[in-house]
Design a protein around this motif. Structure first.
Motif, PDB file in Angstrom:
ATOM      1  N   LYS A 165      27.139   1.632  32.863  1.00  0.00           N
ATOM      2  CA  LYS A 165      27.347   2.097  34.238  1.00  0.00           C
ATOM      3  C   LYS A 165      26.560   1.239  35.227  1.00  0.00           C
ATOM      4  O   LYS A 165      27.027   0.988  36.349  1.00  0.00           O
ATOM      5  N   ASN A 195      32.047   6.225  33.757  1.00  0.00           N
ATOM      6  CA  ASN A 195      31.455   7.346  34.497  1.00  0.00           C
ATOM      7  C   ASN A 195      31.887   8.691  33.908  1.00  0.00           C
ATOM      8  O   ASN A 195      31.094   9.640  33.793  1.00  0.00           O
ATOM      9  N   GLY A 196      33.166   8.779  33.542  1.00  0.00           N
ATOM     10  CA  GLY A 196      33.663  10.040  32.990  1.00  0.00           C
ATOM     11  C   GLY A 196      33.015  10.384  31.659  1.00  0.00           C
ATOM     12  O   GLY A 196      32.624  11.546  31.430  1.00  0.00           O
ATOM     13  N   ASN A 197      32.889   9.407  30.752  1.00  0.00           N
ATOM     14  CA  ASN A 197      32.260   9.674  29.456  1.00  0.00           C
ATOM     15  C   ASN A 197      30.789  10.047  29.624  1.00  0.00           C
ATOM     16  O   ASN A 197      30.283  10.955  28.951  1.00  0.00           O
ATOM     17  N   ARG A 208      40.489   1.571  26.695  1.00  0.00           N
ATOM     18  CA  ARG A 208      39.479   2.619  26.599  1.00  0.00           C
ATOM     19  C   ARG A 208      39.671   3.443  25.335  1.00  0.00           C
ATOM     20  O   ARG A 208      40.802   3.755  24.939  1.00  0.00           O
ATOM     21  N   ASP A 216      33.454   1.934  37.347  1.00  0.00           N
ATOM     22  CA  ASP A 216      34.430   2.172  36.283  1.00  0.00           C
ATOM     23  C   ASP A 216      34.588   3.679  36.057  1.00  0.00           C
ATOM     24  O   ASP A 216      33.638   4.360  35.652  1.00  0.00           O
ATOM     25  N   PRO A 217      35.764   4.239  36.292  1.00  0.00           N
ATOM     26  CA  PRO A 217      35.935   5.698  36.176  1.00  0.00           C
ATOM     27  C   PRO A 217      35.829   6.203  34.737  1.00  0.00           C
ATOM     28  O   PRO A 217      35.478   7.366  34.511  1.00  0.00           O
ATOM     29  N   PHE A 218      36.125   5.349  33.757  1.00  0.00           N
ATOM     30  CA  PHE A 218      36.095   5.787  32.367  1.00  0.00           C
ATOM     31  C   PHE A 218      34.665   5.841  31.830  1.00  0.00           C
ATOM     32  O   PHE A 218      34.274   6.793  31.138  1.00  0.00           O
ATOM     33  N   ASN A 267      41.616  13.017  29.082  1.00  0.00           N
ATOM     34  CA  ASN A 267      41.207  13.157  30.477  1.00  0.00           C
ATOM     35  C   ASN A 267      41.580  14.534  31.028  1.00  0.00           C
ATOM     36  O   ASN A 267      40.778  15.201  31.699  1.00  0.00           O
ATOM     37  N   ASN A 318      37.633  12.459  38.745  1.00  0.00           N
ATOM     38  CA  ASN A 318      38.113  11.144  39.168  1.00  0.00           C
ATOM     39  C   ASN A 318      38.793  10.412  38.016  1.00  0.00           C
ATOM     40  O   ASN A 318      39.810   9.744  38.199  1.00  0.00           O
ATOM     41  N   ARG A 319      38.223  10.526  36.796  1.00  0.00           N
ATOM     42  CA  ARG A 319      38.834   9.880  35.638  1.00  0.00           C
ATOM     43  C   ARG A 319      40.235  10.444  35.398  1.00  0.00           C
ATOM     44  O   ARG A 319      41.165   9.702  35.050  1.00  0.00           O
ATOM     45  N   HIS A 352      38.750   7.138  24.002  1.00  0.00           N
ATOM     46  CA  HIS A 352      38.341   8.415  24.590  1.00  0.00           C
ATOM     47  C   HIS A 352      37.833   9.335  23.501  1.00  0.00           C
ATOM     48  O   HIS A 352      38.469   9.511  22.476  1.00  0.00           O
TER      49      HIS A 352
END
Length: 599
Positions: free
Chosen positions: A65, A75-77, A3, A71-73, A113, A102-103, A5
């Motif tokens: 998505k 979703n987080g972005n 990933r 996928d938490p990453f 994060n 969650n991420r 970030h």
């Protein structure tokens, strides 16, 4: 999955329409093929972000998505964008917040994060989550001090809201743990002092300050910090002791002088305050911006007291000797001079500042404003011509230059400068000013019809442009054109500004031209009272006349009084007018023949 970030907190990266028209996303099952596609699209999204194609970045994340909704990453972005959208409702924000949380849970050791979750939680006031973040990181990275410091701070923040003593005690315990590990330090003590002050725990403050001072007896910063805390808890003797100790450690450290200056200022000791400020301004250890801040505060606090002006002047002289060639310093000195009414000196300082830093827009405005106050039209013209070369679209420089040219009798050049203004996009009141000034110039050029049309446009653009109304009314009265309209404009102007002598004089003159001499006298008397030239009951002349008396108003008063049969007072007015305008042949003729004449 590898990933990348990217920190994109609290910025709106996509048009709101993208959210407003979005349809419900179809659910997809995360097959191995979809997961691989999602990874590829995610990397494309990262490339789009790096190329500043933010709309593509957002759409690619949404597509990723769809392919891999678990996928938490991803979703987080995506949540980082969603949570900042102005169109996002409370439910959308909560979902985004959950995705960011969650991420963090999936991989809390990644700085992005934790930082993102911390920022969002702080913004939303989620104290429990903030404590959870730093508890997690403190347990995972016990060798680092920053998670523990942040945990202590978060506990203290929750205590300030809930007043739960357990949070306070735990916060202090963490800080004590850190102190046992690394020893007493200023950054650590700052946190502890904040905690103690929440509960007014003076005993703990004094105890810990003593321990800190003993740990670094030869450190200037530590002594200054201890002194300031003692001052904050109203122990001035202890505060001064540590300030003096800092000075004995390094007599040339300007930070000591700043601390003592602040101390003496709070105690009302102006002599000691001046001494420390002078020393601070001369210190080589203090950067010029910090000195400017000190001098600005000094001047702002004292400029209204005329007795303090010698002190202020000496401050500026000292600063200019030590810091020659600083445009900002000359600008501040000019502002001070203008504030205390020394306009010539202000103009000189503003000019020095512009010689050193010619692209300072505000300084050009200051210089023209001072020249305007001094009525130095030629300097206004020269300055405006320089300024418009640097700022070709600036309304102020054109309008001020045109007005000065008109005042100097160069109406043609004034009109040319005025016509250089692009009124497209200007505020309506500024467009009105352009047309009003154009009316003044056109009238001087003998183009009366065009002038009155320009005044009409000025008033249409700004119904509160009373100067335009006044000037239009006056020139109409001089030309005997539409005197009823002139009366209406003049009445509106004087109603808006009842103490404006120029407006009152115009109003009186309009009635004079309408041959309503009684009404004209009633109004001109108001102007004379406002001028302070005569008492209201008997019109006996005062001794303390204003220096800014208008010859034209006295001339008008003479004509009006003459037509009302008060010939001796009329003659007195004409004589006063002539003393102010000795070259006026028509006035001289009135005085010599003791009767009225018209041009």
């Amino acid at each position: 999955m590898r990933r990348l970030h990217i920190l994109i907190l609290f910025a709106v990266f996509i048009l709101t329409a993208l959210v407003g028209v979005a349809r419900p996303e179809k659910k997809h099952y995360s097959t191995a093929e979809n997961i691989e596609k999602a990874e590829y699209i995610y990397l494309e999204a990262v490339s789009a972000y790096e190329e500043n194609r933010i709309d593509d970045y957002y759409m690619l994340l949404r597509r990723a998505k769809q392919l891999n909704p678990d996928d938490p990453f991803i979703n987080g972005n995506l949540a980082e964008i969603t949570i900042t959208m102005p169109t996002a409702d409370s439910l959308m924000r909560e979902d985004a917040y959950s995705a960011i949380a969650n991420r963090f849970e999936v991989d809390p050791t990644v700085d992005h994060n934790s930082q993102t979750f911390n920022s969002v939680a702080s913004y939303m006031g989620r104290h429990d989550d903030l404590i959870h973040i730093w508890e997690t990181l403190d347990s995972l990275m016990p060798s680092r001090t920053d998670p523990a410091l942040n945990l202590a701070y978060s506990l203290l923040a929750r205590y300030s809201v809930s007043l739960d003593t357990a949070d306070y005690n735990r916060s202090v315990a963490i800080l004590n743990r850190l102190e046992n590990a690394v020893g007493p330090t200023v950054p650590l003590m700052i946190r502890k002092m904040r905690a103690y002050m929440l509960r007014n725990d003076t005993t703990s403050i004094v105890r810990d300050l003593g321990r800190l001072a003993q740990s670094a007896p030869a450190d200037v910063e530590t002594s200054i910090f201890v002194g300031r805390i003692f001052e904050a808890i109203n122990k001035p003797d202890s505060a001064l002791f540590y300030f003096d100790r800092a000075g004995s450690i390094d007599p040339y450290d300007g930070a000591v002088n700043l601390a003592r200056a602040e101390f003496f200022n709070h105690r009302g000791d102006s002599v000691a305050f001046d001494r420390e400020v002078f020393l601070a301004l001369q210190s080589q250890s203090i950067d010029f911006p910090e000195k400017m801040s000190l001098l600005t505060d000094y001047v702002s606090n004292l400029y209204t007291d005329s007795l303090q002006r010698p002190r202020i002047e000496q401050m500026f002289e000292t600063m200019q000797e030590i810091n020659p060639g600083e445009a900002e310093l000359h600008g501040l000195y000019g502002a001070y001079k203008a504030t205390v009414g020394e306009m010539d000196a202000a103009a000189e300082q503003f000019s020095y500042s512009l010689d050193l830093h010619p692209d300072n827009h505000g300084m050009w405005e200051n210089l023209i404003s001072v020249y305007s106050n001094l009525r130095r039209n030629n300097d206004i013209i020269a300055t405006a011509r320089k300024a418009v070369k640097l700022y070709p679209g600036d309304f102020l420089f054109y309008i001020m230059g045109a007005m000065a040219l008109e005042a100097e009798g160069d109406a043609v050049e004034a009109l040319a400068m005025l016509d250089s203004i692009n009124v497209e996009g200007l505020r309506l009141d500024r467009v009105s000013s352009v047309y009003a000034t154009r009316g003044d110039i056109l009238y001087k050029l003998g183009k009366k019809e065009e002038a009155f049309n320009a005044y009409s446009s000025a008033i249409e653009y700004d119904a509160e442009n009373y100067m335009a109304m006044n000037n239009c009314a006056y020139y109409m009265s001089l030309s005997n054109i539409d005197l009823d309209k002139a009366e209406r404009y003049s009445a509106m102007a004087t109603a808006a500004e009842p103490d404006n002598i120029t407006y009152i004089d115009t109003y009186a003159w309009v009635f004079f031209k309408k041959k309503d001499y009684r009404k004209a006298k009633e109004i001109i008397d108001r102007a004379l009272v406002v001028y302070g030239s005569f008492t209201q009951d008997s019109f006996v002349e005062k001794d303390d006349l204003s220096e800014d008396i208008s010859s034209e108003i006295y001339d008008h008063a003479g004509d009006i009084y003459f037509m009302n049969g008060e010939h001796q007072l009329a003659l007195d007015f004409w004589r006063k007018a002539l003393t102010l305008d000795a070259g006026n042949s028509l006035l001289r003729k009135k005085v010599e023949h003791k009767t009225i004449f018209f041009e």
